[in-house]
Motif scaffolding. Structure first.
Motif, short mmCIF file in Angstrom:
data_model
loop_
_atom_site.label_atom_id
_atom_site.label_comp_id
_atom_site.label_asym_id
_atom_site.label_seq_id
_atom_site.Cartn_x
_atom_site.Cartn_y
_atom_site.Cartn_z
N GLU A 187 -9.06 6.29 10.96
CA GLU A 187 -8.95 4.56 11.22
C GLU A 187 -8.33 3.70 10.24
OE1 GLU A 187 -12.81 3.26 12.69
OE2 GLU A 187 -12.83 4.53 14.48
N LEU A 188 -8.70 4.03 8.82
CA LEU A 188 -8.22 3.23 7.78
C LEU A 188 -6.70 3.82 7.65
CD1 LEU A 188 -10.99 4.02 5.14
CD2 LEU A 188 -10.70 1.88 6.20
N ILE A 189 -6.40 4.97 7.72
CA ILE A 189 -4.94 5.06 7.39
C ILE A 189 -4.13 4.60 8.63
CG2 ILE A 189 -3.31 7.10 7.85
CD1 ILE A 189 -5.40 8.88 6.62
N GLN A 190 -4.68 4.49 9.70
CA GLN A 190 -3.71 4.08 11.06
C GLN A 190 -3.64 2.34 10.85
OE1 GLN A 190 -6.14 5.11 14.46
NE2 GLN A 190 -4.77 7.13 14.50
N LYS A 191 -4.88 1.56 10.32
CA LYS A 191 -4.88 0.13 9.98
C LYS A 191 -3.60 0.07 8.88
CE LYS A 191 -9.66 -1.18 11.50
NZ LYS A 191 -10.81 -1.45 11.10
N ALA A 192 -3.85 0.72 7.97
CA ALA A 192 -2.81 0.55 6.87
C ALA A 192 -1.44 0.85 7.13
CB ALA A 192 -2.90 1.59 5.66
N LEU A 193 -1.12 1.74 8.24
CA LEU A 193 0.24 1.87 8.58
C LEU A 193 0.89 0.68 9.61
CD1 LEU A 193 0.13 5.83 9.55
CD2 LEU A 193 1.12 4.63 7.57
N GLU A 194 -0.33 0.43 10.34
CA GLU A 194 0.11 -0.86 11.22
C GLU A 194 0.43 -2.17 10.46
OE1 GLU A 194 -3.12 -1.14 14.09
OE2 GLU A 194 -2.64 0.58 15.19
N ASN A 195 -0.61 -2.41 9.40
CA ASN A 195 -0.23 -3.62 8.61
C ASN A 195 1.11 -3.37 7.77
OD1 ASN A 195 -2.77 -4.53 9.23
ND2 ASN A 195 -3.95 -3.60 7.54
N ASP A 196 1.36 -2.18 7.38
CA ASP A 196 2.84 -2.17 6.68
C ASP A 196 3.81 -2.43 7.69
OD1 ASP A 196 4.23 -0.78 4.19
OD2 ASP A 196 5.17 0.01 6.09
N GLN A 197 3.78 -1.92 8.67
CA GLN A 197 4.73 -2.26 9.91
C GLN A 197 5.09 -3.63 10.19
OE1 GLN A 197 4.45 0.24 13.29
NE2 GLN A 197 6.41 -0.45 13.86
N LYS A 198 3.85 -4.20 10.15
CA LYS A 198 3.81 -5.70 10.72
C LYS A 198 4.27 -6.63 9.65
CE LYS A 198 0.48 -9.35 11.66
NZ LYS A 198 -0.80 -9.77 11.97
N VAL A 199 3.98 -6.32 8.43
CA VAL A 199 4.64 -6.92 7.20
C VAL A 199 6.37 -6.63 6.94
CG1 VAL A 199 4.52 -7.14 4.45
CG2 VAL A 199 2.41 -6.99 5.80
N ARG A 200 6.83 -5.61 7.24
CA ARG A 200 8.27 -5.04 7.08
C ARG A 200 8.81 -6.35 8.27
NH1 ARG A 200 9.76 -0.27 4.48
NH2 ARG A 200 8.22 0.70 3.43
N LYS A 201 8.24 -6.14 9.39
CA LYS A 201 8.83 -7.15 10.59
C LYS A 201 8.91 -8.74 10.02
CE LYS A 201 8.10 -3.97 14.29
NZ LYS A 201 7.40 -4.09 15.88
N GLU A 202 7.88 -9.03 9.25
CA GLU A 202 7.90 -10.46 9.22
C GLU A 202 8.83 -10.77 7.61
OE1 GLU A 202 3.81 -11.27 8.60
OE2 GLU A 202 3.33 -11.27 10.71
N GLY A 203 8.97 -9.61 7.10
CA GLY A 203 9.84 -9.66 6.01
C GLY A 203 9.22 -10.20 4.69
N GLY A 204 7.96 -9.64 4.60
CA GLY A 204 7.03 -9.95 3.47
C GLY A 204 7.10 -8.89 2.56
N LYS A 205 6.32 -8.96 1.36
CA LYS A 205 6.24 -7.83 0.50
C LYS A 205 5.40 -6.71 0.86
CE LYS A 205 6.76 -10.80 -3.64
NZ LYS A 205 6.54 -11.30 -5.04
N PHE A 206 6.06 -5.41 0.53
CA PHE A 206 5.10 -4.31 1.15
C PHE A 206 5.57 -3.04 0.12
CE2 PHE A 206 9.21 -4.80 3.04
CZ PHE A 206 9.75 -3.64 2.86
N GLY A 207 4.66 -2.21 0.17
CA GLY A 207 4.70 -0.83 -0.86
C GLY A 207 4.80 -1.12 -2.30
N PHE A 208 5.71 -0.85 -3.02
CA PHE A 208 5.57 -0.85 -4.31
C PHE A 208 5.71 -2.40 -4.70
CE2 PHE A 208 6.38 3.43 -4.63
CZ PHE A 208 5.83 3.96 -5.49
#
Length: 288
Positions: A136-157
């Motif tokens: 569940e933690l992994i799936q939430k982290a992947l969903e948050n990363d995909q959401k931030v990428r679509k919004e154009g925010g900072k993600f990853g490194f």
């Protein structure tokens, strides 16, 4: 034709249970990875760039997660997720890899310990609960990363570097209660043993010399009764030996004095060599 995917894990820090951390990092990296889109027409294969088509994720049907168990005192105590210090003193280790569907993917046991069936079943039940939480933690982290990428925010490194999560060790400041510090310090001082006598100023024997700590008894450790008896015996033997040596020296001196009075002293050959005086020969008389 198939894609060849290689996964390398580089350890930045290790504080125990590296198998579980590596399995989580590896499965998250594979789930987060995107490959280029491909189209096949007959025998012609076309690989599209990210500008032409969006990359597609891998087909991952389930996530195998490893959970480690450390055993102490031949299986009497069981510990989940051991640290580096706990791994040094553990008797054995059991690693179970399972997915959220309660399917065991792999199992490994190491160390000089024999496990019974009940212990393995107990570990498998604990693994099922832990794997569900981690998935569940992994799936939430992947969903948050995909959401931030679509919004154009900072993600990853880009998100981790400003917060110093990867490039440096950072600990959140912890509040320290200093209200009762004086009372606690006084209580500790009253319970502690009184300090030994200390000479602050050195004792001057002669100008230019000094000795610190004169008069203080040795507090390194109290001697036991057996050691005290041995020390007293050694002192008595040394005193007796010294007395005998002194008696022998006195007898020798008295003997030497009597010898001087009665007999003349004759030097031995070893002390002085024989002295020979050479006389000039007489010249023969001349005759006519």
């Amino acid at each position: 034709q198939v894609w060849q995917i290689r996964l390398d894990l580089h350890l930045l820090n290790h504080d125990g249970n590296i198998t579980d951390a590596a399995s989580i990092a590896g499965i998250v990296a594979l789930c987060h990875f995107r490959r280029p889109d491909v189209s096949v027409q007959g025998e012609e294969v076309t690989v599209y760039t990210p500008e032409e088509r969006d990359p597609v994720p891998l087909s991952i049907h389930h996530m195998p997660i490893c959970v480690s168990f450390a055993f102490f005192q031949q299986g009497t105590y069981l510990l989940v997720d051991p640290s580096e210090r706990e791994e040094r003193v553990m008797d054995g280790l059991l690693v179970i890899a399972m997915n959220k569907h309660r399917e065991i993917c792999t199992m490994q046991s190491s160390g000089g310990i024999m496990l019974v069936k009940d212990q393995v079943l107990r570990c498998s039940k604990i693994t099922a609960v832990k794997v569900t939480e981690i998935t569940e933690l992994i799936q939430k982290a992947l969903e948050n990363d995909q959401k931030v990428r679509k919004e154009g925010g900072k993600f990853g490194f880009a998100e981790s570097i400003p917060n110093q999560k990867i490039t440096a060790f950072k600990m959140e400041s912890a509040a320290v209660d200093t209200d009762n510090v004086e009372e606690q310090a006084e209580e500790i001082i009253t319970k502690a043993d009184p300090p030994s006598e200390v000479f602050a100023k050195p004792i001057l024997h002669t100008p230019g010399t000094a000795q610190i700590g004169e008069g203080i008894e040795n507090s390194w450790g109290d001697l036991e009764e057996s050691e005290r008896e041995e020390g007293a015996e050694e002192e008595g033997e040394s005193e007796a030996t010294a007395f005998e040596c002194q008696t022998m020296e006195t007898e020798d001196i008295s003997t030497m004095r009597e010898t001087k009075k009665d007999e003349p002293i004759v030097l031995s050959d070893s002390e002085e060599e024989e002295v020979v005086i050479l006389e000039p020969q007489e010249l023969p008389k001349k005759t006519r």
